[in-house]
Design an enzyme around this catalytic site. Structure first.
Site, short mmCIF file in Angstrom:
data_model
loop_
_atom_site.label_atom_id
_atom_site.label_comp_id
_atom_site.label_asym_id
_atom_site.label_seq_id
_atom_site.Cartn_x
_atom_site.Cartn_y
_atom_site.Cartn_z
N GLY A 1 1.02 -1.17 -0.14
CA GLY A 1 -0.09 -0.12 -0.01
C GLY A 1 0.93 1.16 -0.28
N SER B 1 3.58 -3.18 11.14
CA SER B 1 2.33 -3.45 10.89
C SER B 1 1.40 -3.28 12.07
CB SER B 1 2.21 -4.66 10.07
OG SER B 1 0.71 -5.13 10.05
N ARG B 2 1.31 -4.56 12.48
CA ARG B 2 0.37 -4.74 13.73
C ARG B 2 1.10 -5.90 14.47
NH1 ARG B 2 -0.75 -0.24 13.06
NH2 ARG B 2 -3.04 0.71 13.05
N GLU C 1 -0.71 -3.37 23.51
CA GLU C 1 -0.07 -2.09 23.60
C GLU C 1 -0.49 -1.08 24.53
OE1 GLU C 1 0.28 -0.26 19.53
OE2 GLU C 1 1.94 -1.51 19.06
N HIS D 1 6.06 2.11 19.31
CA HIS D 1 4.97 2.42 18.14
C HIS D 1 5.30 3.89 17.85
CE1 HIS D 1 0.69 1.25 16.74
NE2 HIS D 1 1.47 2.16 15.69
#
Length: 315
Positions: A147, A231-232, A261, A280
């Site tokens: 993306g 990403s995650r 998180e 993050h």
């Protein structure tokens, strides 16, 4: 418009970004106060916060749900469609967000490949010229997720002399012009990572990508390869990663996202020398905040004028 920020941090961010919300009536709520403020809101700006049917039922005047950032996995998109409330995110590329996260990828790759933890230990011991590291130049990388963010990452890797393969759920014509040697479909991830020194995860969290990097994929990676996740956390099966680290098949792992998180300070992964971790921080830059704030303001203005908002993720 009557705008509700669902986090007190947004007021500070807009102030620092120098973006004026003049013309809009703005209120801020903590997550605990959200239901008290929703009835009057025409637009709600969300952090990574669950937002679904019960919130929509409390917000009869809502005309826009705007995510602060890219990921909308915490928003019930089907419920928003049923009520015809548009949901928008902020495209990462061109706002400073994707560019910032791509630089974080480079930071992790450099820290891992130049063995930063060991170099700091040698400084404390008074040793020079060690440890022996490796360059990014001349290596092969696999970027998983093509993306806007993936595009930013590919661009920067190519500039450093890295050969890049890509992986994406859909293969698009535009990928042919990015300078990658090959693009694989998502189901061929195990094949794509073979021969790669670096694997970078930049996919959104979806049902298809949760647990994407499992024991099988980790076994397919080259011995000594470096894995970076921006990403995650859920994209990697944690127990499989821990086992791979235990057997020292991977050269190292860079994590800017986690399974929970914030992660616990006692998380054993954080103490491993082969793990580089940041809290993050990928999109936490002045430039990204300014770009996101400008984009959000433009969407508020468009909806206030009765126009279609930008970057709508609901039909």
């Amino acid at each position: 418009m009557r705008v509700l920020f669902a986090d007190v941090i947004f007021e500070k961010v807009f102030g620092r970004a120098g973006v004026s919300l003049e013309g809009h009536e703005v209120r801020t709520a903590t997550p605990e106060m959200l239901f008290d403020e929703l009835p009057r809101a025409e637009a709600v700006i969300l952090p990574p916060l669950a937002f679904g049917e019960k919130h929509l039922a409390a917000a009869p005047n809502l005309r826009l749900v705007q995510q602060w950032g890219v990921g909308v996995e915490n928003i019930d998109l089907a419920a928003c469609r049923r009520r015809n409330v548009p949901v928008c995110n902020v495209p990462s590329r061109g706002t400073g967000n994707g560019e910032s996260v791509a630089e974080m990828v480079l930071l992790h790759l450099l820290l891992l490949s130049r063995r930063f933890a060991a170099s700091q230990e040698n400084l404390r011991k008074g040793r020079l010229h060690a440890p022996l590291g490796s360059t990014l130049w001349g290596k092969r990388a696999c970027v998983v997720g093509l993306g806007n963010l993936g595009h930013c990452i590919v661009e920067r890797l190519l500039c450093l002399g890295v050969t890049v393969a890509g992986v994406n759920r859909t293969l698009r014509e535009e990928h042919a012009f990015w300078g990658m040697e090959q693009v694989f479909p998502l189901h061929a991830l195990g094949e794509a990572v073979r021969g790669c020194h670096f694997i970078i995860l930049a996919v959104p969290e979806t049902a298809e990508t949760r647990g994407l990097v499992n024991a099988e994929v980790l076994r397919a990676m080259e011995s000594g390869a470096f894995l970076v996740n921006v990403s995650r956390g859920s994209v990697i099966v944690r127990k499989d990663l821990e086992e791979t680290l235990r057997t020292r098949r991977l050269g190292g792992v860079g994590l800017d996202v986690f399974w929970e998180e914030p992660p616990s300070p006692e998380d054993p992964l954080l103490s491993l020398p082969e793990v580089v971790a940041t809290p993050h921080l990928g999109g936490v830059t002045r430039e990204a905040h300014e770009g996101i704030a400008r984009f959000v303001l433009e969407n508020l203005n468009r909806v206030a004028r009765g126009e279609e908002p930008l970057s709508r993720v609901t039909d």
